[in-house]
Design an enzyme around this catalytic site. Structure first.
Site, PDB file in Angstrom:
ATOM      1  N   HIS C  76       0.834  -1.201   0.000  1.00  0.00           N
ATOM      2  CA  HIS C  76       0.000   0.000   0.000  1.00  0.00           C
ATOM      3  C   HIS C  76       0.868   1.250   0.000  1.00  0.00           C
ATOM      4  N   ASP C 105       6.380  20.972 -26.997  1.00  0.00           N
ATOM      5  CA  ASP C 105       6.339  19.644 -26.375  1.00  0.00           C
ATOM      6  C   ASP C 105       7.369  19.636 -25.259  1.00  0.00           C
ATOM      7  N   TRP C 141       7.123   0.202   3.804  1.00  0.00           N
ATOM      8  CA  TRP C 141       7.632   0.894   2.609  1.00  0.00           C
ATOM      9  C   TRP C 141       8.999   1.484   2.866  1.00  0.00           C
ATOM     10  N   SER C 169      13.207   5.645 -14.209  1.00  0.00           N
ATOM     11  CA  SER C 169      12.122   6.374 -14.853  1.00  0.00           C
ATOM     12  C   SER C 169      11.929   7.752 -14.219  1.00  0.00           C
ATOM     13  N   SER C 170      11.953   7.785 -12.886  1.00  0.00           N
ATOM     14  CA  SER C 170      11.777   9.070 -12.197  1.00  0.00           C
ATOM     15  C   SER C 170      12.875  10.047 -12.564  1.00  0.00           C
ATOM     16  N   HIS C 253      12.951  11.893   3.132  1.00  0.00           N
ATOM     17  CA  HIS C 253      12.315  13.143   3.484  1.00  0.00           C
ATOM     18  C   HIS C 253      12.098  14.046   2.272  1.00  0.00           C
ATOM     19  N   GLU C 255      11.689  13.115  -0.529  1.00  0.00           N
ATOM     20  CA  GLU C 255      10.632  12.416  -1.262  1.00  0.00           C
ATOM     21  C   GLU C 255       9.240  12.894  -0.831  1.00  0.00           C
ATOM     22  N   TYR C 257       8.418  15.738   0.237  1.00  0.00           N
ATOM     23  CA  TYR C 257       8.178  17.072  -0.326  1.00  0.00           C
ATOM     24  C   TYR C 257       8.002  17.004  -1.831  1.00  0.00           C
ATOM     25  N   SER C 268      -1.955  26.928  -5.985  1.00  0.00           N
ATOM     26  CA  SER C 268      -1.655  28.322  -6.285  1.00  0.00           C
ATOM     27  C   SER C 268      -2.214  28.754  -7.632  1.00  0.00           C
ATOM     28  N   HIS C 302      14.766  13.427  11.402  1.00  0.00           N
ATOM     29  CA  HIS C 302      13.605  13.521  12.294  1.00  0.00           C
ATOM     30  C   HIS C 302      12.751  12.253  12.226  1.00  0.00           C
ATOM     31  N   HIS C 303      13.048  11.394  11.270  1.00  0.00           N
ATOM     32  CA  HIS C 303      12.381  10.093  11.263  1.00  0.00           C
ATOM     33  C   HIS C 303      13.098   9.099  12.161  1.00  0.00           C
ATOM     34  N   THR C 328       6.451  27.174   4.838  1.00  0.00           N
ATOM     35  CA  THR C 328       5.148  26.567   4.548  1.00  0.00           C
ATOM     36  C   THR C 328       4.028  27.480   5.017  1.00  0.00           C
ATOM     37  N   LYS C 331       3.224  30.137   2.634  1.00  0.00           N
ATOM     38  CA  LYS C 331       2.338  29.693   1.556  1.00  0.00           C
ATOM     39  C   LYS C 331       0.882  29.721   2.002  1.00  0.00           C
ATOM     40  N   ARG C 450       1.896   1.518  14.884  1.00  0.00           N
ATOM     41  CA  ARG C 450       1.497   1.287  13.502  1.00  0.00           C
ATOM     42  C   ARG C 450       1.981  -0.087  13.058  1.00  0.00           C
TER      43      ARG C 450
HETATM   44  C1  HEA Z   1       0.056   9.007  -1.085  1.00  0.00           C
HETATM   45  C2  HEA Z   1       0.053   8.118  -0.282  1.00  0.00           C
HETATM   46  C3  HEA Z   1      -1.081   7.427   0.409  1.00  0.00           C
HETATM   47  C4  HEA Z   1      -2.435   7.427   0.184  1.00  0.00           C
HETATM   48  C5  HEA Z   1      -3.186   8.162  -0.877  1.00  0.00           C
HETATM   49  C6  HEA Z   1      -3.012   6.584   1.182  1.00  0.00           C
HETATM   50  C7  HEA Z   1      -4.377   6.306   1.287  1.00  0.00           C
HETATM   51  C8  HEA Z   1      -4.941   5.539   2.285  1.00  0.00           C
HETATM   52  N1  HEA Z   1      -4.284   4.930   3.323  1.00  0.00           N
HETATM   53 FE1  HEA Z   1      -2.284   4.840   3.564  1.00  0.00          FE
HETATM   54  N2  HEA Z   1      -0.260   4.774   3.816  1.00  0.00           N
HETATM   55  C9  HEA Z   1       0.674   5.415   3.059  1.00  0.00           C
HETATM   56  C10 HEA Z   1       0.432   6.295   2.031  1.00  0.00           C
HETATM   57  C11 HEA Z   1      -0.840   6.572   1.526  1.00  0.00           C
HETATM   58  N3  HEA Z   1      -2.014   6.075   1.987  1.00  0.00           N
HETATM   59  C12 HEA Z   1       1.996   5.081   3.510  1.00  0.00           C
HETATM   60  C13 HEA Z   1       3.309   5.604   2.939  1.00  0.00           C
HETATM   61  C14 HEA Z   1       1.838   4.205   4.577  1.00  0.00           C
HETATM   62  C15 HEA Z   1       2.910   3.565   5.437  1.00  0.00           C
HETATM   63  C16 HEA Z   1       3.162   2.186   4.986  1.00  0.00           C
HETATM   64  C17 HEA Z   1       4.101   1.512   5.925  1.00  0.00           C
HETATM   65  O1  HEA Z   1       3.863   1.519   7.152  1.00  0.00           O
HETATM   66  O2  HEA Z   1       5.101   0.975   5.451  1.00  0.00           O
HETATM   67  C18 HEA Z   1       0.403   4.034   4.755  1.00  0.00           C
HETATM   68  C19 HEA Z   1      -0.174   3.239   5.753  1.00  0.00           C
HETATM   69  C20 HEA Z   1      -1.530   3.173   5.996  1.00  0.00           C
HETATM   70  C21 HEA Z   1      -2.111   2.589   7.160  1.00  0.00           C
HETATM   71  C22 HEA Z   1      -1.330   1.996   8.315  1.00  0.00           C
HETATM   72  C23 HEA Z   1      -1.032   0.571   8.067  1.00  0.00           C
HETATM   73  C24 HEA Z   1      -0.233  -0.007   9.163  1.00  0.00           C
HETATM   74  O3  HEA Z   1       0.495   0.708   9.851  1.00  0.00           O
HETATM   75  O4  HEA Z   1      -0.309  -1.233   9.310  1.00  0.00           O
HETATM   76  C25 HEA Z   1      -3.462   2.686   7.021  1.00  0.00           C
HETATM   77  C26 HEA Z   1      -4.432   2.205   8.025  1.00  0.00           C
HETATM   78  O5  HEA Z   1      -5.487   2.651   8.119  1.00  0.00           O
HETATM   79  C27 HEA Z   1      -3.722   3.346   5.779  1.00  0.00           C
HETATM   80  C28 HEA Z   1      -4.986   3.643   5.280  1.00  0.00           C
HETATM   81  C29 HEA Z   1      -5.214   4.336   4.101  1.00  0.00           C
HETATM   82  C30 HEA Z   1      -6.533   4.548   3.543  1.00  0.00           C
HETATM   83  C31 HEA Z   1      -7.817   4.051   4.112  1.00  0.00           C
HETATM   84  C32 HEA Z   1      -6.342   5.301   2.400  1.00  0.00           C
HETATM   85  C33 HEA Z   1      -7.424   5.770   1.457  1.00  0.00           C
HETATM   86  O6  HEA Z   1      -7.271   7.134   1.211  1.00  0.00           O
HETATM   87  C34 HEA Z   1      -7.414   5.006   0.169  1.00  0.00           C
HETATM   88  C35 HEA Z   1      -8.655   5.301  -0.627  1.00  0.00           C
HETATM   89  C36 HEA Z   1      -8.696   4.695  -1.995  1.00  0.00           C
HETATM   90  C37 HEA Z   1      -9.370   3.608  -2.331  1.00  0.00           C
HETATM   91  C38 HEA Z   1     -10.085   2.816  -1.332  1.00  0.00           C
HETATM   92  C39 HEA Z   1      -9.378   3.093  -3.718  1.00  0.00           C
HETATM   93  C40 HEA Z   1     -10.652   3.269  -4.473  1.00  0.00           C
HETATM   94  C41 HEA Z   1     -11.717   2.252  -4.293  1.00  0.00           C
HETATM   95  C42 HEA Z   1     -11.716   0.966  -4.708  1.00  0.00           C
HETATM   96  C43 HEA Z   1     -10.551   0.264  -5.284  1.00  0.00           C
HETATM   97  C44 HEA Z   1     -12.911   0.170  -4.585  1.00  0.00           C
HETATM   98  C45 HEA Z   1     -12.979  -0.641  -3.364  1.00  0.00           C
HETATM   99  C46 HEA Z   1     -13.654   0.130  -2.313  1.00  0.00           C
HETATM  100  C47 HEA Z   1     -14.251  -0.395  -1.234  1.00  0.00           C
HETATM  101  C48 HEA Z   1     -14.246  -1.858  -0.989  1.00  0.00           C
HETATM  102  C49 HEA Z   1     -14.923   0.476  -0.234  1.00  0.00           C
HETATM  103  N4  HEA Z   1      -2.533   3.626   5.179  1.00  0.00           N
HETATM  104  C1  HEA Z   2       3.403  15.165   1.630  1.00  0.00           C
HETATM  105  C2  HEA Z   2       4.018  14.628   2.545  1.00  0.00           C
HETATM  106  C3  HEA Z   2       4.488  15.230   3.826  1.00  0.00           C
HETATM  107  C4  HEA Z   2       4.599  16.549   4.218  1.00  0.00           C
HETATM  108  C5  HEA Z   2       4.299  17.793   3.437  1.00  0.00           C
HETATM  109  C6  HEA Z   2       5.105  16.524   5.556  1.00  0.00           C
HETATM  110  C7  HEA Z   2       5.375  17.673   6.291  1.00  0.00           C
HETATM  111  C8  HEA Z   2       5.999  17.681   7.523  1.00  0.00           C
HETATM  112  N1  HEA Z   2       6.333  16.566   8.266  1.00  0.00           N
HETATM  113 FE1  HEA Z   2       5.943  14.638   7.772  1.00  0.00          FE
HETATM  114  N2  HEA Z   2       5.835  12.708   7.176  1.00  0.00           N
HETATM  115  C9  HEA Z   2       5.369  12.260   5.969  1.00  0.00           C
HETATM  116  C10 HEA Z   2       4.912  13.035   4.932  1.00  0.00           C
HETATM  117  C11 HEA Z   2       4.911  14.427   4.945  1.00  0.00           C
HETATM  118  N3  HEA Z   2       5.274  15.236   5.977  1.00  0.00           N
HETATM  119  C12 HEA Z   2       5.386  10.830   5.925  1.00  0.00           C
HETATM  120  C13 HEA Z   2       4.954   9.963   4.752  1.00  0.00           C
HETATM  121  C14 HEA Z   2       5.887  10.408   7.144  1.00  0.00           C
HETATM  122  C15 HEA Z   2       6.063   8.985   7.665  1.00  0.00           C
HETATM  123  C16 HEA Z   2       7.070   8.166   7.018  1.00  0.00           C
HETATM  124  C17 HEA Z   2       7.077   6.793   7.606  1.00  0.00           C
HETATM  125  O1  HEA Z   2       7.640   6.637   8.693  1.00  0.00           O
HETATM  126  O2  HEA Z   2       6.481   5.882   7.014  1.00  0.00           O
HETATM  127  C18 HEA Z   2       6.175  11.617   7.898  1.00  0.00           C
HETATM  128  C19 HEA Z   2       6.734  11.612   9.168  1.00  0.00           C
HETATM  129  C20 HEA Z   2       7.170  12.744   9.813  1.00  0.00           C
HETATM  130  C21 HEA Z   2       7.977  12.720  10.986  1.00  0.00           C
HETATM  131  C22 HEA Z   2       8.541  11.473  11.673  1.00  0.00           C
HETATM  132  C23 HEA Z   2       7.599  10.964  12.667  1.00  0.00           C
HETATM  133  C24 HEA Z   2       8.037   9.689  13.271  1.00  0.00           C
HETATM  134  O3  HEA Z   2       8.141   8.695  12.559  1.00  0.00           O
HETATM  135  O4  HEA Z   2       8.278   9.687  14.472  1.00  0.00           O
HETATM  136  C25 HEA Z   2       8.192  14.034  11.340  1.00  0.00           C
HETATM  137  C26 HEA Z   2       8.992  14.470  12.498  1.00  0.00           C
HETATM  138  O5  HEA Z   2       9.489  15.504  12.576  1.00  0.00           O
HETATM  139  C27 HEA Z   2       7.506  14.856  10.371  1.00  0.00           C
HETATM  140  C28 HEA Z   2       7.488  16.241  10.374  1.00  0.00           C
HETATM  141  C29 HEA Z   2       6.945  17.018   9.371  1.00  0.00           C
HETATM  142  C30 HEA Z   2       6.986  18.479   9.378  1.00  0.00           C
HETATM  143  C31 HEA Z   2       7.551  19.356  10.441  1.00  0.00           C
HETATM  144  C32 HEA Z   2       6.398  18.876   8.203  1.00  0.00           C
HETATM  145  C33 HEA Z   2       6.259  20.302   7.738  1.00  0.00           C
HETATM  146  O6  HEA Z   2       6.647  20.420   6.409  1.00  0.00           O
HETATM  147  C34 HEA Z   2       4.869  20.826   7.920  1.00  0.00           C
HETATM  148  C35 HEA Z   2       4.825  22.328   7.783  1.00  0.00           C
HETATM  149  C36 HEA Z   2       3.434  22.900   7.766  1.00  0.00           C
HETATM  150  C37 HEA Z   2       2.813  23.531   8.771  1.00  0.00           C
HETATM  151  C38 HEA Z   2       3.454  23.702  10.099  1.00  0.00           C
HETATM  152  C39 HEA Z   2       1.418  24.045   8.611  1.00  0.00           C
HETATM  153  C40 HEA Z   2       1.270  25.408   8.007  1.00  0.00           C
HETATM  154  C41 HEA Z   2       2.017  26.480   8.694  1.00  0.00           C
HETATM  155  C42 HEA Z   2       1.452  27.572   9.279  1.00  0.00           C
HETATM  156  C43 HEA Z   2      -0.008  27.828   9.253  1.00  0.00           C
HETATM  157  C44 HEA Z   2       2.389  28.562   9.859  1.00  0.00           C
HETATM  158  C45 HEA Z   2       2.321  28.800  11.302  1.00  0.00           C
HETATM  159  C46 HEA Z   2       2.587  27.616  12.100  1.00  0.00           C
HETATM  160  C47 HEA Z   2       3.386  27.531  13.162  1.00  0.00           C
HETATM  161  C48 HEA Z   2       4.450  28.486  13.489  1.00  0.00           C
HETATM  162  C49 HEA Z   2       3.201  26.379  14.093  1.00  0.00           C
HETATM  163  N4  HEA Z   2       6.886  14.049   9.461  1.00  0.00           N
HETATM  164 CU   LIG Z   3      10.334  13.876   6.993  1.00  0.00          CU
END
Ligand code: HEA
Ligand code: HEA
Ligand SMILES: [Cu+2]
Ligand code: CUA
Lengths: 299, 289, 525
Positions: C76, C105, C141, C169-170, C253, C255, C257, C268, C302-303, C328, C331, C450
């Site tokens: 997933h 293009d 993942w 590809s990326s 990280h 990634e 962003y 925007s 921070h992860h 951020t 923005k 989790r």
């Molecule tokens: C862009 C990234 C993205 C997106 C879009 C989503 C979307 C969703 N994610 Fe996910 N998620 C991740 C990125 C994302 N996730 C990542 C990186 C992890 C961590 C993995 C890891 O721990 O290694 C994670 C882990 C994660 C967990 C934790 C799993 C665990 O720790 O064991 C869960 C649990 O609730 C979850 C739920 C969902 C759900 C309900 C959606 C929903 O938004 C999805 C909705 C879409 C659909 C459902 C598809 C459309 C419908 C059908 C195909 C028809 C079938 C429909 C029905 C039967 C109702 N995700």
């Molecule tokens: C699109 C993806 C995305 C984005 C944009 C962000 C944005 C941020 N993330 Fe997130 N992050 C993930 C995707 C993302 N993250 C994923 C996938 C994981 C889990 C990976 C895994 O373990 O599987 C993760 C995990 C993760 C962790 C690790 C947690 C853990 O495993 O223990 C941390 C810790 O610092 C973190 C921090 C942040 C911060 C500080 C931002 C900042 O960029 C956010 C900044 C934005 C705001 C703060 C809001 C707007 C600001 C204002 C309105 C201004 C005023 C506000 C103040 C002064 C408070 N993220």
């Molecule tokens: Cu990060």
């Protein structure tokens, strides 16, 4: 929109549809699928007999597709389809490609740095996580690491690699960069004979480099006990020199291809992107080696 | 239109209220972090609440302004679009103010972090070793004979998991041999693993430290109240990652001494008839086959 | 030019039939294929998420074995990140960037087609690992070593090579995008006139070129550890599992962003269009994007707050992470300021954009809380983190993609989509996503780790609610599919500029778009 601008500015060349990309994508699929199978098989993870065939087909297709692609690109260029703007695109593309290559090596350099600056001292009971030393009674951190933290599990090499051959190799590569630059200058001035000679000299140097490298690997395996599975020293040694070596091989192939194109009369003084790109690549490989020489062999 | 947008603000307000009203009185509807039973866990809790309040306030302000704008500047209400699109003063302001807020957060966070890193001299050192899928606890001593060591594995029976029997209160949170430590005494933990990475987490202590094979991490706790505290492995470690809980029994120091002495006796006894490999407590059980 | 065969190529229409899509070099075709591919992967990754949520609907083993659950979680995450969100943004880039900068293009059209066609093959390999002996990847993942090396299933080698070609590809895609933007702008399209979507993609492409090779290096080390007994991640030989994490997050990280910066670009574009007022603080938007990108290289650990790092390192990574809130925030404030003084209407793209601003910010807030190292000791690897990243990814990245699709769909197809249905889709998604992911904050705070298939009883209530929200959200995506297909098949004819306040070169072109556009550069005002 489609108003013709034919005889005025040459329009940007958008190639007609092409079968090359799908062929290449499919080739990569075969390489990945077959390669994984072969790796499973040779490393004993799992019996896999189809991998080797798939990989072989993939390799043949790879060589063929690449050749056709580059030939076609060269033809288009020679036919004057490429506007100055498109050539600029190619140049920028090559530069960014080299940046990405640099980052690929950065991962390995970073790994080497991390184990040497943090990990191994901890294991030897020093630094921020000194408690780790409890696990490795009597382990001392030296580099090159001949005695691994758990020598019973991972026996280390008997000897470290000496730097004399690499020093020769450094000289060879630096010289090759110089000869290639001479070739480049000769090309700019349209001195075809001198161009051919310098280019040939570069190729010879490259091949000699590879020869030494092969000899060094032979020594490592045959006499030093320095192998891929001899611990982190061997791991970092082989991954850095190995991937560098792969790049030298690719660079050499590029140089040879350039040489044949020169023989066929390709490239002109003002217009020789293919040559330029090959040269950049070669200089990049050279720079990586110099870094590598210091980090892997000297310090 | 506005009616449709109202759920936005309502949701935000309701959720904020829910998070702030964090009593957790109803079991199963727990909303907030535990305060825990060490000074550090309590400090972490206050930091958490501080952060939560700050972001909630910022959220209310920012979303508030946004909803006000959505209400006021609607075409359907005849709003005419302005053309201004810059205001340096404003932009500087909303760069600097968040920065100041962040500093306000960073300072207490740094203080707490420093406290966590300041390991007290501990009389008791326990080595925590993660295995697939159980924990091994070793009370370090000067001589190997005095060391006490045992495994701690999930005690929830299989039929409960399969749903063939009603699930007990501490479903998946029970072990055969809990870790036992004294209250009001600094205890040092040396955390490592034997195979893959695990993570030793006791929420009430404010400790979560990865157990990394080949590396020893240090942590410490001075527990303020005797009791039983439970946690779970917090790093994916394979099939039974969900089934390696942590239970810590915190006793009064005297009781603890007594317990430890008993254990030492057991070890000595066990060594004499050398039929038991580990300890009296060391039943090794792999959970689901 | 006259001597060249095919010199009138550009005036041929596309090849016919399915073959057209295979051999195309046209950025619109390729963009469309990326988008369809991405949507297919979204459904697949979503279906896996449904398995996860169904298993977690109640405690105990209800549906799948833990081993399979772990594979679902892993797949997933991988499919959503690399198969759904990234290709969707690349697709939008392919489709829109040449139009936005007045280019005929992409810079290198054949390479472009190659970048796309690698993806189906890469994911074919990836998904097929589920059917191999020992199952597919089951290590998350993030595939931490040694769980993924010494203890990984035999199929891990296939996983690695699939990731390799996907990464290639990326990188090629990113190079193509950078060069297109750098070199193909119409005369007069100066840097500071570029639409923000172009800017954000320029910076995103730079991030990709910097970090995808590091991922490639990392999985190469893994491959050697598995097949050649090297010791990169094996402490006995002097390597370290922590090295794996440093390298992974140096990629990981930036990634995340990569998955949000293009979203900022789309938002925007949409907010000014429906507020009928120019974007507030264009220049500061550009600088903020660049600042976020640069900072993203210095926050990776921070992860890893719980892996045991020296104090100074913890402090450094904590503070550098917190600073990202400033650009951020700029923005978010700029978007709000764009709305103030405007003349707003709330068509579907705008609804998604507004939901994005609110819900992404909530995700950002929890991110900021996670950044506080001492508190992260309690949050790390719990559902609080899951809630955080789904807030930034689902109503963040995914909503922005949907907003973009609704915004440009009339341009692509020449038809208007069904506004009423689309509003239903929006509200179902909005409610579903919040019901699914908001309670996960509570679960995390209460201590639910989790990546577990089964949990103690006190987590039962919120898990059930979360699952129901997830099902609602999932179902509503089927509606999305229906709306899009319906719109492609027909509908009210769209004008060249269906949105009153929309700005940009793409709206000067007819809807649907001709096969070739801007063969002569447009005049830029
Ligand atoms: C862009 C990234 C993205 C997106 C879009 C989503 C979307 C969703 N994610 Fe996910 N998620 C991740 C990125 C994302 N996730 C990542 C990186 C992890 C961590 C993995 C890891 O721990 O290694 C994670 C882990 C994660 C967990 C934790 C799993 C665990 O720790 O064991 C869960 C649990 O609730 C979850 C739920 C969902 C759900 C309900 C959606 C929903 O938004 C999805 C909705 C879409 C659909 C459902 C598809 C459309 C419908 C059908 C195909 C028809 C079938 C429909 C029905 C039967 C109702 N995700
Ligand atoms: C699109 C993806 C995305 C984005 C944009 C962000 C944005 C941020 N993330 Fe997130 N992050 C993930 C995707 C993302 N993250 C994923 C996938 C994981 C889990 C990976 C895994 O373990 O599987 C993760 C995990 C993760 C962790 C690790 C947690 C853990 O495993 O223990 C941390 C810790 O610092 C973190 C921090 C942040 C911060 C500080 C931002 C900042 O960029 C956010 C900044 C934005 C705001 C703060 C809001 C707007 C600001 C204002 C309105 C201004 C005023 C506000 C103040 C002064 C408070 N993220
Ligand atoms: Cu990060
Ligand atoms: Cu041990 Cu998870």
């Amino acid at each position: 929109m489609a108003s013709s601008t034919h005889d005025k500015t040459p329009a940007y060349y958008v190639p007609e549809s092409s079968r090359l990309p799908i062929a290449m994508a499919f080739t990569l699929f075969l390489l990945a699928w077959g390669g994984a199978g072969v790796l499973q098989n040779v490393s004993g993870i799992q019996q896999n007999s189809s991998g080797v065939w798939i990989l072989s087909v993939g390799l043949v297709m790879f060589a063929a597709t690449l050749t056709v692609w580059f030939t076609k690109a060269a033809r288009e260029h020679m036919a004057g389809l490429n506007s100055e703007q498109l050539q600029e695109s190619y140049r920028q593309c090559m530069k960014w490609f080299i940046v990405s290559e640099a980052m690929f090596f950065a991962a390995f350099f970073g790994g080497l740095f991390y184990v040497r600056a943090f990990e191994l001292p901890w294991m030897a009971g020093e630094g921020a996580k000194a408690a780790t030393g409890m696990l490795y009674e009597g382990f001392e951190y030296t580099w090159p690491l001949l005695t691994n933290p758990v020598p019973e599990a991972v026996p280390g090499p008997q000897e470290a690699m000496h730097w004399t051959i690499p020093l020769i190799n450094t000289t060879l590569l630096i010289t090759s960069s110089v000869t290639l630059t001479f070739a480049h200058h000769a090309l700019r001035k349209e001195h075809r004979a001198s161009l051919k000679n310098w280019l040939l000299a570069t190729i010879v140097l490259a091949v000699v480099f590879l020869g030494f490298q092969a000899y060094e690997y032979y020594e490592a395996y045959a006499h030093l006990g320095l192998t891929l599975d001899s611990g982190i020293y061997g791991s970092t040694f082989f991954i850095l020199t190995g991937f560098h070596g792969v790049h030298v091989i690719m660079g050499t192939i590029i140089l040879i291809a350039l040489y044949f194109r020169v023989l066929k009369g390709h490239f002109t003084g003002p217009d020789h992107f293919g040559f330029e790109a090959g040269a950049w690549y070669w200089h990049f490989v050279d720079v990586i080696w110099i870094l590598l020489f210091f980090v892997v062999y000297i310090f | 239109m506005l009616k449709r947008l109202r759920p936005f603000s309502l949701l935000a307000v309701v959720f904020t209220a829910l998070m702030v009203a964090s009593s957790g009185a109803l079991a199963g509807w727990e909303l907030n972090m535990r305060q825990g039973v060490t000074e550090i866990s309590q400090e972490i809790y206050s930091l958490h609440m501080l952060m939560l309040y700050i972001v909630c306030i910022i959220g209310v302000l920012v979303f508030g302004v946004m909803f006000w704008a959505m209400f006021k500047y609607r075409k359907s209400k005849g709003a005419k679009p302005a053309t201004w699109h810059e205001n340096t003063r404003l932009e500087v302001l909303w760069t600097v103010i968040p920065l100041v807020i962040l500093i306000g957060m960073a300072v207490p966070a740094t203080v707490t972090l420093a406290k966590i890193y300041d390991t007290p001299d501990a009389d008791i050192t326990v080595k925590v070793n993660g295995y697939q899928w159980r924990w091994e606890y070793t009370y370090l001593a000067d001589t190997p004979e005095e060391e006490v060591s045992f495994f701690s594995s999930l005690a929830t029976p299989r039929f409960e998991i399969r749903g063939e029997a009603p699930r007990s209160e501490f479903y998946l949170l029970d072990v055969d041999n809990p870790l036992v430590i004294p209250a009001n005494t600094p205890v040092k933990f040396l955390i490592t693993a034997n195979d893959v990475i695990h993570s030793w987490w006791v929420p009430d202590f404010g400790i979560k430290k990865d157990a990394v094979p080949g590396i020893i991490n240090e942590s410490h706790a001075t527990v303020l109240e005797p009791g039983t505290y439970r946690g779970m492995c917090a790093e994916l470690c394979g099939r039974d990652h969900a089934y390696m809980p942590i239970v810590v029994e915190v006793l009064e120091p005297e009781e603890f001494e007594q317990w430890l002495a008993e254990q030492r006796g057991d070890v000595a006894a066990a060594e004499q008839d050398d039929s038991v490999a580990l300890t009296s407590a060391g039943q090794v059980r792999s959970f689901i086959q | 030019m006259t001597a060249i065969p095919h010199d009138d190529h550009a005036h041929h229409g596309p090849a016919t039939g399915l073959w057209r899509w295979v051999v195309t070099t046209n950025h619109k075709d390729i963009g469309a294929m990326y988008l369809w591919f991405s949507f297919a992967m979204f459904l697949l990754g979503g279906a896996f998420a449904m398995v996860i949520r169904a298993e977690l609907f109640q405690p105990g083993f209800s549906l799948v074995e833990p081993e399979f659950f772990n594979q679902m979680t892993t797949m997933h995450g991988l499919i959503m990140v690399f198969g759904a969100v990234m290709p969707a943004f690349v697709g939008l880039a392919n489709y829109m960037i040449p139009l936005m900068i007045g280019a005929p293009d992409m810079a290198l059209p054949r390479l472009n087609n190659l970048s796309f066609w690698i993806l189906p093959f890469a994911f074919l390999i990836l998904v097929s690992t589920l059917f191999m002996a020992g199952g597919g990847p089951n290590f998350g993942w993030t595939f931490y070593a040694p769980l993924s090396t010494t203890y990984g299933p035999p199929s891990t080698v296939f996983f690695i090579l699939a990731m390799h070609i996907m990464g290639a590809s990326s990188i090629m895609g990113a190079i193509n995008i950078i060069v297109t933007i750098w070199n193909m702008r119409a005369p007069g399209m100066t840097w500071m006139k570029m639409p923000l979507f172009v800017w954000t993609w320029l910076i995103t492409a730079f991030l990709l070129i910097m970090v995808m090779p590091v991922l490639a290096g990392l999985i190469t080390m893994m491959l050697l550890d598995i097949t050649a007994q090297t010791s990169f991640f094996n402490a006995a030989g002097g390597g370290s599992p922590l090295l794996f994490q440093h390298l992974f997050w140096f990629f990981g990280h930036p990634e995340v962003y990569i998955m949000i910066l293009p979203a900022f670009g789309i938002i925007s574009a949409i907010i000014p269009a429906f507020a009928r007022k120019p974007l507030f603080g264009y220049a500061s938007m550009v600088y903020a994007t660049a600042a976020i990108a640069i900072l993203s290289f210095f926050v990776w650990a921070h992860h890893m707050f719980t892996v045991g790092m020296p104090f100074a390192a913890q402090l450094f990574f904590m503070i550098s992470t917190m600073i990202i809130a400033v650009p951020t925030g700029v923005k978010v404030f700029n978007w709000v300021a764009t709305m103030i003084g405007g003349s707003m209407t709330f068509e579907v793209p705008m609804l998604f954009a507004i939901a994005f601003v609110v819900l992404f910010t909530i995700g950002g807030f929890s991110g900021l809380m996670l950044a506080i190292a001492p508190v992260d000791y309690q949050y790390h690897d719990t559902y609080f983190v899951v809630a955080h990243f789904h807030y930034v990814l689902v109503p963040g990245a995914v909503f922005s993609i949907m907003a973009g699709v609704y915004y440009w769909l009339p341009k692509w197809t020449g038809h208007m989509f069904h506004e009423g249905l689309a509003k239903v889709h929006f509200w179902m998604s909005f409610i579903g996503v919040n019901v699914a992911f908001f309670p996960q904050h509570f679960l995390g705070l209460a201590g639910m780790p989790r990546r577990i298939p089964d949990y103690p009883l006190q987590f039962a209530n919120f898990n059930m609610i979360s699952s129901m929200g997830a099902f609602l959200f999932g179902l509503s995506q089927l509606l999305f599919m229906f709306i899009v297909i319906k719109c492609v098949m027909g509908g009210k004819k769209a004008e060249a500029k269906p949105w009153e306040g929309a700005e940009g070169l793409e709206w000067d072109l007819p809807s649907p778009l001709p096969y070739h556009t801007f063969e002569t550069p447009p005049k830029i005002k």
